[in-house]
Scaffold this motif. Structure first.
Motif, short mmCIF file in Angstrom:
data_model
loop_
_atom_site.label_atom_id
_atom_site.label_comp_id
_atom_site.label_asym_id
_atom_site.label_seq_id
_atom_site.Cartn_x
_atom_site.Cartn_y
_atom_site.Cartn_z
N ASP A 135 3.00 1.70 -1.48
CA ASP A 135 2.86 2.58 -0.32
C ASP A 135 2.20 3.90 -0.73
O ASP A 135 1.36 4.44 -0.01
N ARG A 136 2.59 4.41 -1.88
CA ARG A 136 2.03 5.69 -2.33
C ARG A 136 0.57 5.52 -2.75
O ARG A 136 -0.24 6.44 -2.58
N LEU A 137 0.24 4.35 -3.28
CA LEU A 137 -1.16 4.06 -3.57
C LEU A 137 -1.98 4.05 -2.28
O LEU A 137 -3.04 4.68 -2.20
N ALA A 138 -1.48 3.33 -1.29
CA ALA A 138 -2.19 3.23 -0.01
C ALA A 138 -2.34 4.60 0.66
O ALA A 138 -3.32 4.86 1.35
N ALA A 139 -1.34 5.48 0.44
CA ALA A 139 -1.38 6.81 1.05
C ALA A 139 -2.28 7.78 0.29
O ALA A 139 -2.48 8.91 0.74
N GLY A 140 -2.81 7.36 -0.84
CA GLY A 140 -3.69 8.22 -1.61
C GLY A 140 -2.99 9.15 -2.58
O GLY A 140 -3.62 10.01 -3.19
N GLU A 141 -1.68 8.98 -2.77
CA GLU A 141 -0.95 9.83 -3.70
C GLU A 141 -1.15 9.40 -5.14
O GLU A 141 -1.01 10.21 -6.06
N LEU A 142 -1.42 8.11 -5.36
CA LEU A 142 -1.62 7.57 -6.69
C LEU A 142 -2.99 6.90 -6.78
O LEU A 142 -3.52 6.42 -5.77
N ASP A 143 -3.52 6.86 -7.98
CA ASP A 143 -4.79 6.16 -8.21
C ASP A 143 -4.56 4.75 -8.74
O ASP A 143 -5.36 3.85 -8.50
N ALA A 144 -3.47 4.56 -9.49
CA ALA A 144 -3.14 3.24 -10.04
C ALA A 144 -1.64 3.22 -10.34
O ALA A 144 -1.00 4.27 -10.47
N ALA A 145 -1.09 2.01 -10.46
CA ALA A 145 0.34 1.89 -10.73
C ALA A 145 0.65 0.57 -11.40
O ALA A 145 -0.01 -0.44 -11.14
N VAL A 146 1.64 0.59 -12.28
CA VAL A 146 2.18 -0.62 -12.88
C VAL A 146 3.37 -1.06 -12.03
O VAL A 146 4.32 -0.29 -11.84
N VAL A 147 3.29 -2.28 -11.48
CA VAL A 147 4.35 -2.78 -10.60
C VAL A 147 4.81 -4.14 -11.11
O VAL A 147 4.28 -4.68 -12.08
N ALA A 148 5.80 -4.71 -10.45
CA ALA A 148 6.31 -6.03 -10.82
C ALA A 148 6.75 -6.76 -9.57
O ALA A 148 7.14 -6.15 -8.57
N ASP A 149 6.66 -8.10 -9.63
CA ASP A 149 7.23 -8.91 -8.57
C ASP A 149 7.88 -10.15 -9.18
O ASP A 149 7.94 -10.28 -10.42
N TYR A 150 8.37 -11.05 -8.34
CA TYR A 150 9.20 -12.16 -8.79
C TYR A 150 8.81 -13.44 -8.07
O TYR A 150 8.25 -13.39 -6.96
N PRO A 151 9.07 -14.60 -8.69
CA PRO A 151 8.71 -15.87 -8.04
C PRO A 151 9.32 -15.98 -6.64
O PRO A 151 10.51 -15.73 -6.44
N GLY A 152 8.48 -16.31 -5.68
CA GLY A 152 8.94 -16.39 -4.30
C GLY A 152 8.98 -15.07 -3.57
O GLY A 152 9.28 -15.02 -2.38
#
Length: 319
Positions: A135-152
């Motif tokens: 969300d913060r990326l989309a809002a222009g607050e960040l340029d890049a981010a390391v994120v994680a997700d999970y199967p399913g």
């Protein structure tokens, strides 16, 4: 009544304090006045945001949703004021803004993109929720981010945000070094039925829901005794034998805590690098991807638990 930033700050203060009275003292208000304010805000939103518990007050499921968005809005407002102030005072360019889930991986990435004494200035922001980072990326607050997700529970970013996988890791379990199960090289998840667990709240991206799903597949429902996202609190609870916890393979190893893989690797998490099309990496993300890949390899190769897990899997395949 229109909901304003000050109302959102009140809600966050109550959530962080876990008590109306403590929150009121912290903001210089009275308990009755703050209670009335929260009730007015609840009427505007059309639902109950907090419920009483033995420990004070806790957000409802609806409240967690509102609080997640409130924190995003407040963070965006704070960033806007801070960046505007910086620009007006000295005309300096905004530093490259990196975000990351609570791990050292984003710091390693920052070191590879910019150096304190030379190269571009880099700022780092950590969040518990991958969804909030997107969300913060989309809002222009960040340029890049390391994120994680999970199967399913794969992340689906906004159209202006791109994702690229870095790697997939199994979820391990952290437990006291003198726990009977710590004597084994790996632990069957079903064996941990009846244990007391410490988990974090929902991160909006599938955790701890995917862990609970894995436990259900193993035939039990985890008994959640504690909730925490703070590393030191987690370590103390685990070392004292008060609880065990699912953890990343890079969870810090101490003499009091054992980190063990789960037999059959029933639960995984995927790391990704995300960037914004309108950010500094949008036109040519090659350098970002290369740095993120290198940072990810360094972090996993530096983890004793990950090295041991990888060695055991290689030996198993060889047999």
């Amino acid at each position: 009544m229109e909901v304003e930033l000050r109302h959102l700050r009140l809600l966050c203060a109550v959530a962080e304090a876990g008590s109306i009275s403590r929150a009121a003292a912290g903001i210089g208000s009275s308990q009755p006045a703050l209670t009335a304010s929260v009730q007015r805000i609840e009427r505007v939103f059309g639902g109950k945001l907090f419920v009483r518990s033995l420990r004070g007050v806790v957000p409802t499921e609806f409240g967690e949703c509102v609080l997640s968005r409130a924190r995003t809005v407040l963070s965006a407002a704070d960033t806007m004021h801070r960046d505007a102030s910086r620009w007006l005072v000295d005309g300096a360019e905004r530093p490259v803004a990196l975000g990351g889930i609570g791990s050292s991986l984003v710091v390693e990435l920052a070191d590879r993109i910019g150096h304190p004494s030379h190269g571009p200035a880099v700022s780092v922001t950590t969040e518990f929720s991958p969804r909030r980072l997107l969300d913060r990326l989309a809002a222009g607050e960040l340029d890049a981010a390391v994120v994680a997700d999970y199967p399913g529970h794969e992340l689906r970013p906004a159209p202006e945000v791109s994702l690229r996988p870095l790697g997939v890791q199994p979820v391990f379990v952290a437990l006291a070094a003198d726990h009977p199960a710590a004597a084994d090289a790996e632990i069957d998840l079903a064996r941990l039925d009846g244990e007391r667990w410490v988990l974090g709240p929902s991160d909006g991206a599938g955790w701890p829901e995917c862990f609970e799903e894995a436990c259900a597949s193993a035939g039990f429902r985890p008994q959640v005794a504690h909730r925490s996202t703070e590393l030191r609190a987690l370590q103390r609870l685990i070392a004292a034998g008060r609880a065990i916890s699912p953890c990343q393979v890079t969870f810090p190893v101490t003499p009091e805590i054992a980190i063990r893989p789960l037999a059959g690797d029933p639960l995984w998490m995927r790391y990704l690098i995300a960037w914004r099309a309108g950010g500094v990496f949008g036109g040519d993300p090659g350098a970002l991807i290369e740095a993120a890949d290198a940072a990810y390899r360094f972090e996993t190769d530096s983890s004793p638990s990950h090295r041991e897990w990888r060695r055991s899997r290689v030996e198993r395949v060889a047999r």
